[in-house]
Design a protein around this motif. Structure first.
Motif, PDB file in Angstrom:
ATOM      1  N   ASP A 143       0.834  -1.206   0.000  1.00 13.48           N
ATOM      2  CA  ASP A 143       0.000   0.000   0.000  1.00 13.48           C
ATOM      3  C   ASP A 143       0.867   1.254   0.000  1.00 13.48           C
ATOM      4  O   ASP A 143       2.104   1.174   0.027  1.00 13.48           O
ATOM      5  CB  ASP A 143      -1.009  -0.015   1.159  1.00 13.48           C
ATOM      6  N   LYS A 144       0.239   2.408  -0.023  1.00 11.89           N
ATOM      7  CA  LYS A 144       0.978   3.662  -0.199  1.00 11.89           C
ATOM      8  C   LYS A 144       1.786   4.074   1.028  1.00 11.89           C
ATOM      9  O   LYS A 144       2.538   5.041   0.976  1.00 11.89           O
ATOM     10  CB  LYS A 144       0.033   4.787  -0.602  1.00 11.89           C
ATOM     11  N   THR A 145       1.647   3.314   2.137  1.00 12.18           N
ATOM     12  CA  THR A 145       2.489   3.563   3.311  1.00 12.18           C
ATOM     13  C   THR A 145       3.722   2.658   3.323  1.00 12.18           C
ATOM     14  O   THR A 145       4.552   2.759   4.221  1.00 12.18           O
ATOM     15  CB  THR A 145       1.699   3.342   4.617  1.00 12.18           C
ATOM     16  N   GLY A 146       3.822   1.739   2.351  1.00 12.92           N
ATOM     17  CA  GLY A 146       4.924   0.793   2.318  1.00 12.92           C
ATOM     18  C   GLY A 146       4.641  -0.514   3.022  1.00 12.92           C
ATOM     19  O   GLY A 146       5.514  -1.372   3.132  1.00 12.92           O
ATOM     20  N   PHE A 147       3.392  -0.707   3.461  1.00 11.26           N
ATOM     21  CA  PHE A 147       3.004  -1.941   4.151  1.00 11.26           C
ATOM     22  C   PHE A 147       2.697  -3.035   3.133  1.00 11.26           C
ATOM     23  O   PHE A 147       1.981  -2.801   2.164  1.00 11.26           O
ATOM     24  CB  PHE A 147       1.774  -1.693   5.030  1.00 11.26           C
ATOM     25  N   VAL A 148       3.257  -4.237   3.374  1.00 13.26           N
ATOM     26  CA  VAL A 148       3.011  -5.374   2.489  1.00 13.26           C
ATOM     27  C   VAL A 148       1.758  -6.097   2.980  1.00 13.26           C
ATOM     28  O   VAL A 148       1.777  -6.767   4.013  1.00 13.26           O
ATOM     29  CB  VAL A 148       4.215  -6.335   2.458  1.00 13.26           C
ATOM     30  N   LYS A 149       0.683  -5.975   2.212  1.00 14.80           N
ATOM     31  CA  LYS A 149      -0.615  -6.526   2.619  1.00 14.80           C
ATOM     32  C   LYS A 149      -0.708  -8.023   2.351  1.00 14.80           C
ATOM     33  O   LYS A 149      -1.240  -8.778   3.161  1.00 14.80           O
ATOM     34  CB  LYS A 149      -1.735  -5.796   1.887  1.00 14.80           C
ATOM     35  N   GLU A 150      -0.223  -8.451   1.208  1.00 10.89           N
ATOM     36  CA  GLU A 150      -0.203  -9.871   0.838  1.00 10.89           C
ATOM     37  C   GLU A 150       1.140 -10.183   0.211  1.00 10.89           C
ATOM     38  O   GLU A 150       1.691  -9.355  -0.520  1.00 10.89           O
ATOM     39  CB  GLU A 150      -1.309 -10.205  -0.169  1.00 10.89           C
ATOM     40  N   GLN A 151       1.662 -11.392   0.472  1.00  9.89           N
ATOM     41  CA  GLN A 151       2.959 -11.738  -0.120  1.00  9.89           C
ATOM     42  C   GLN A 151       3.039 -13.225  -0.411  1.00  9.89           C
ATOM     43  O   GLN A 151       2.442 -14.053   0.284  1.00  9.89           O
ATOM     44  CB  GLN A 151       4.113 -11.341   0.807  1.00  9.89           C
ATOM     45  N   SER A 152       3.770 -13.562  -1.466  1.00 11.34           N
ATOM     46  CA  SER A 152       4.023 -14.946  -1.834  1.00 11.34           C
ATOM     47  C   SER A 152       5.488 -15.079  -2.220  1.00 11.34           C
ATOM     48  O   SER A 152       6.061 -14.181  -2.838  1.00 11.34           O
ATOM     49  CB  SER A 152       3.128 -15.346  -3.009  1.00 11.34           C
ATOM     50  N   ILE A 153       6.103 -16.192  -1.846  1.00 13.75           N
ATOM     51  CA  ILE A 153       7.497 -16.452  -2.202  1.00 13.75           C
ATOM     52  C   ILE A 153       7.578 -17.819  -2.868  1.00 13.75           C
ATOM     53  O   ILE A 153       7.061 -18.819  -2.340  1.00 13.75           O
ATOM     54  CB  ILE A 153       8.410 -16.405  -0.963  1.00 13.75           C
ATOM     55  N   ILE A 154       8.196 -17.854  -4.045  1.00 12.35           N
ATOM     56  CA  ILE A 154       8.366 -19.110  -4.772  1.00 12.35           C
ATOM     57  C   ILE A 154       9.842 -19.272  -5.132  1.00 12.35           C
ATOM     58  O   ILE A 154      10.561 -18.282  -5.286  1.00 12.35           O
ATOM     59  CB  ILE A 154       7.492 -19.162  -6.049  1.00 12.35           C
ATOM     60  N   PRO A 155      10.317 -20.505  -5.253  1.00 15.27           N
ATOM     61  CA  PRO A 155      11.727 -20.708  -5.625  1.00 15.27           C
ATOM     62  C   PRO A 155      11.976 -20.326  -7.076  1.00 15.27           C
ATOM     63  O   PRO A 155      11.109 -20.502  -7.940  1.00 15.27           O
ATOM     64  CB  PRO A 155      11.938 -22.198  -5.392  1.00 15.27           C
ATOM     65  N   THR A 156      13.157 -19.809  -7.343  1.00 13.73           N
ATOM     66  CA  THR A 156      13.591 -19.557  -8.716  1.00 13.73           C
ATOM     67  C   THR A 156      14.133 -20.862  -9.282  1.00 13.73           C
ATOM     68  O   THR A 156      15.128 -21.385  -8.778  1.00 13.73           O
ATOM     69  CB  THR A 156      14.687 -18.477  -8.763  1.00 13.73           C
ATOM     70  N   ASP A 157      13.460 -21.368 -10.286  1.00 13.65           N
ATOM     71  CA  ASP A 157      13.851 -22.651 -10.882  1.00 13.65           C
ATOM     72  C   ASP A 157      14.643 -22.381 -12.160  1.00 13.65           C
ATOM     73  O   ASP A 157      14.085 -22.015 -13.198  1.00 13.65           O
ATOM     74  CB  ASP A 157      12.601 -23.476 -11.188  1.00 13.65           C
ATOM     75  N   LEU A 158      15.944 -22.565 -12.076  1.00 15.94           N
ATOM     76  CA  LEU A 158      16.807 -22.317 -13.223  1.00 15.94           C
ATOM     77  C   LEU A 158      16.891 -23.518 -14.167  1.00 15.94           C
ATOM     78  O   LEU A 158      17.574 -23.453 -15.191  1.00 15.94           O
ATOM     79  CB  LEU A 158      18.204 -21.923 -12.750  1.00 15.94           C
ATOM     80  N   SER A 159      16.188 -24.603 -13.816  1.00 23.05           N
ATOM     81  CA  SER A 159      16.200 -25.782 -14.680  1.00 23.05           C
ATOM     82  C   SER A 159      15.140 -25.707 -15.774  1.00 23.05           C
ATOM     83  O   SER A 159      15.120 -26.562 -16.666  1.00 23.05           O
ATOM     84  CB  SER A 159      15.974 -27.050 -13.845  1.00 23.05           C
ATOM     85  N   ILE A 160      14.270 -24.701 -15.715  1.00 22.86           N
ATOM     86  CA  ILE A 160      13.215 -24.553 -16.714  1.00 22.86           C
ATOM     87  C   ILE A 160      13.467 -23.288 -17.530  1.00 22.86           C
ATOM     88  O   ILE A 160      14.206 -22.389 -17.096  1.00 22.86           O
ATOM     89  CB  ILE A 160      11.811 -24.494 -16.061  1.00 22.86           C
ATOM     90  N   PRO A 161      12.875 -23.175 -18.721  1.00 20.25           N
ATOM     91  CA  PRO A 161      13.057 -21.959 -19.515  1.00 20.25           C
ATOM     92  C   PRO A 161      12.554 -20.725 -18.758  1.00 20.25           C
ATOM     93  O   PRO A 161      11.588 -20.815 -17.978  1.00 20.25           O
ATOM     94  CB  PRO A 161      12.204 -22.220 -20.764  1.00 20.25           C
ATOM     95  N   PRO A 162      13.186 -19.572 -18.959  1.00 18.02           N
ATOM     96  CA  PRO A 162      12.753 -18.343 -18.274  1.00 18.02           C
ATOM     97  C   PRO A 162      11.270 -18.041 -18.491  1.00 18.02           C
ATOM     98  O   PRO A 162      10.594 -17.581 -17.567  1.00 18.02           O
ATOM     99  CB  PRO A 162      13.635 -17.263 -18.910  1.00 18.02           C
ATOM    100  N   GLU A 163      10.769 -18.318 -19.693  1.00 19.57           N
ATOM    101  CA  GLU A 163       9.357 -18.047 -19.976  1.00 19.57           C
ATOM    102  C   GLU A 163       8.435 -18.877 -19.076  1.00 19.57           C
ATOM    103  O   GLU A 163       7.376 -18.404 -18.664  1.00 19.57           O
ATOM    104  CB  GLU A 163       9.052 -18.342 -21.449  1.00 19.57           C
ATOM    105  N   ASP A 164       8.861 -20.112 -18.755  1.00 15.53           N
ATOM    106  CA  ASP A 164       8.059 -20.951 -17.861  1.00 15.53           C
ATOM    107  C   ASP A 164       8.106 -20.419 -16.430  1.00 15.53           C
ATOM    108  O   ASP A 164       7.110 -20.477 -15.704  1.00 15.53           O
ATOM    109  CB  ASP A 164       8.566 -22.390 -17.898  1.00 15.53           C
ATOM    110  N   MET A 165       9.266 -19.895 -16.026  1.00 17.84           N
ATOM    111  CA  MET A 165       9.371 -19.311 -14.695  1.00 17.84           C
ATOM    112  C   MET A 165       8.507 -18.056 -14.597  1.00 17.84           C
ATOM    113  O   MET A 165       7.844 -17.810 -13.570  1.00 17.84           O
ATOM    114  CB  MET A 165      10.847 -18.983 -14.397  1.00 17.84           C
ATOM    115  N   ILE A 166       8.494 -17.279 -15.652  1.00 18.85           N
ATOM    116  CA  ILE A 166       7.647 -16.076 -15.660  1.00 18.85           C
ATOM    117  C   ILE A 166       6.173 -16.456 -15.635  1.00 18.85           C
ATOM    118  O   ILE A 166       5.351 -15.766 -15.011  1.00 18.85           O
ATOM    119  CB  ILE A 166       7.996 -15.190 -16.874  1.00 18.85           C
ATOM    120  N   TYR A 167       5.811 -17.569 -16.261  1.00 17.11           N
ATOM    121  CA  TYR A 167       4.432 -18.086 -16.180  1.00 17.11           C
ATOM    122  C   TYR A 167       4.070 -18.346 -14.715  1.00 17.11           C
ATOM    123  O   TYR A 167       2.963 -18.020 -14.264  1.00 17.11           O
ATOM    124  CB  TYR A 167       4.305 -19.369 -17.004  1.00 17.11           C
ATOM    125  N   ARG A 168       4.994 -18.942 -13.952  1.00 19.73           N
ATOM    126  CA  ARG A 168       4.740 -19.193 -12.526  1.00 19.73           C
ATOM    127  C   ARG A 168       4.583 -17.875 -11.760  1.00 19.73           C
ATOM    128  O   ARG A 168       3.743 -17.760 -10.865  1.00 19.73           O
ATOM    129  CB  ARG A 168       5.884 -20.007 -11.929  1.00 19.73           C
TER     130      ARG A 168
END
Length: 302
Positions: free
Chosen positions: A20-45
């Motif tokens: 939000d405009k105060t810098g507060f993170v309202k929702e967050q998700s963290i996923i691993p960066t998978d370098l074994s797949i094409p970049p386009e597939d990682m961007i799909y995730r």
């Protein structure tokens, strides 16, 4: 209330958050960066996670200003490309801005991840009171965002501040970029964990290497004293070059606390060229691990 989505792409993980405009993170998700797949597939995730976050929040029309992406360089921010980052070795000339923008009815901006983090520190973090400071992240890699007279220093293509590939000691060997003695090859979390493991003969995390350092393991102490000296050299070089008020250090390695910070401060106090430069503050980030997400969102909220 105005919001923006921040996407922080790293070599090991991608963090996505609604800010939000105060810098507060309202929702967050963290996923691993998978370098074994094409970049386009990682961007799909990444796009799938963005959709999930948007679906969780009941935003009215116009509340979401845009999507900000922080990514490791080199970049071409004018054309929205990730060009050839050493820690994302298969991501060559990836049009990430277009690949995300075409999936959502929101505009997208791309920024160097360390620059985005510097914006976050200026907005709601340790650089809030400073017009001239440098944010340095020490994590999978090393990078920096340089704030000069209240504005980010971008350079011609947006890649200014890539201090991880500043050569500081060629005796440490070859970096992923091909040079010998880069700061990142010596003092990143990846480098510390790798060399610490080699010294002890078993797989260690960066934290475990620092734990052995604090416990006084002779070989680890000798090694880590060299690493911390190199970080001090890097900070002195930045102070001498940019005449900055403060260096803010973030990233996973910064979480070890005083065993990291005090040797760097001691080196700066002894070796910065200008007597006032020797008093430069060396402080931790105030944003924990959300710096990249908040900074990426700040591209739309500041």
């Amino acid at each position: 209330m105005e919001y923006a989505l921040g996407v922080d792409i790293g070599g090991t993980k991608v963090a996505i958050g609604l800010v939000d405009k105060t810098g507060f993170v309202k929702e967050q998700s963290i996923i691993p960066t998978d370098l074994s797949i094409p970049p386009e597939d990682m961007i799909y995730r990444i796009n799938s996670e963005i959709r999930k976050i948007i679906s969780k929040t009941d935003l009215s029309k116009g509340e979401l200003k845009g999507i900000g992406i922080g990514a490791p360089g080199p970049l071409d921010i004018k054309n929205g490309l990730i060009t050839c980052p050493p820690n994302l070795h298969t991501w060559i000339n990836i049009p990430i801005q277009r690949l995300i923008e075409k999936e959502f009815p929101y505009p997208v901006k791309l920024e160097n991840d360390a620059n985005a983090a510097a914006l976050a520190e200026k907005w709601v973090g340790a650089g809030k009171e400073n017009e001239n400071f440098i944010y340095m992240t020490i994590s999978t890699g090393i990078g920096s965002g340089i704030m000069v007279d209240g504005k980010l220093l971008h350079g011609y293509r947006g890649n200014a501040g890539d201090v991880g590939h500043m050569v500081v000691d060629t005796s440490f060997g070859k970096c992923t970029c091909g040079q010998y003695g880069c700061l990142e090859a010596i003092a990143s979390g990846t480098a510390i964990a790798t060399e610490g493991s080699n010294i002890v003969g078993e797989k260690l995390t960066t934290k475990e290497v620092f734990d052995l350092f604090k416990e006084g393991h002779p070989q680890i102490v000798a090694y880590m004293e060299k690493v911390l000296r190199v970080l001090g050299i890097a900070c002195v070089s930045l102070i001498n070059t940019f005449d900055t008020e403060k260096i803010v250090i973030g990233g996973g390695v910064s979480k070890v606390g005083e065993p990291l910070f005090q040797p760097i401060r001691d080196y700066v106090e002894a070796h910065a060229l200008n007597p006032e430069g020797r008093l430069t503050e060396i402080v931790p980030s105030k944003l924990d691990q959300n710096t990249g997400v908040v900074g990426s969102a700040a591209l739309w909220l500041l």
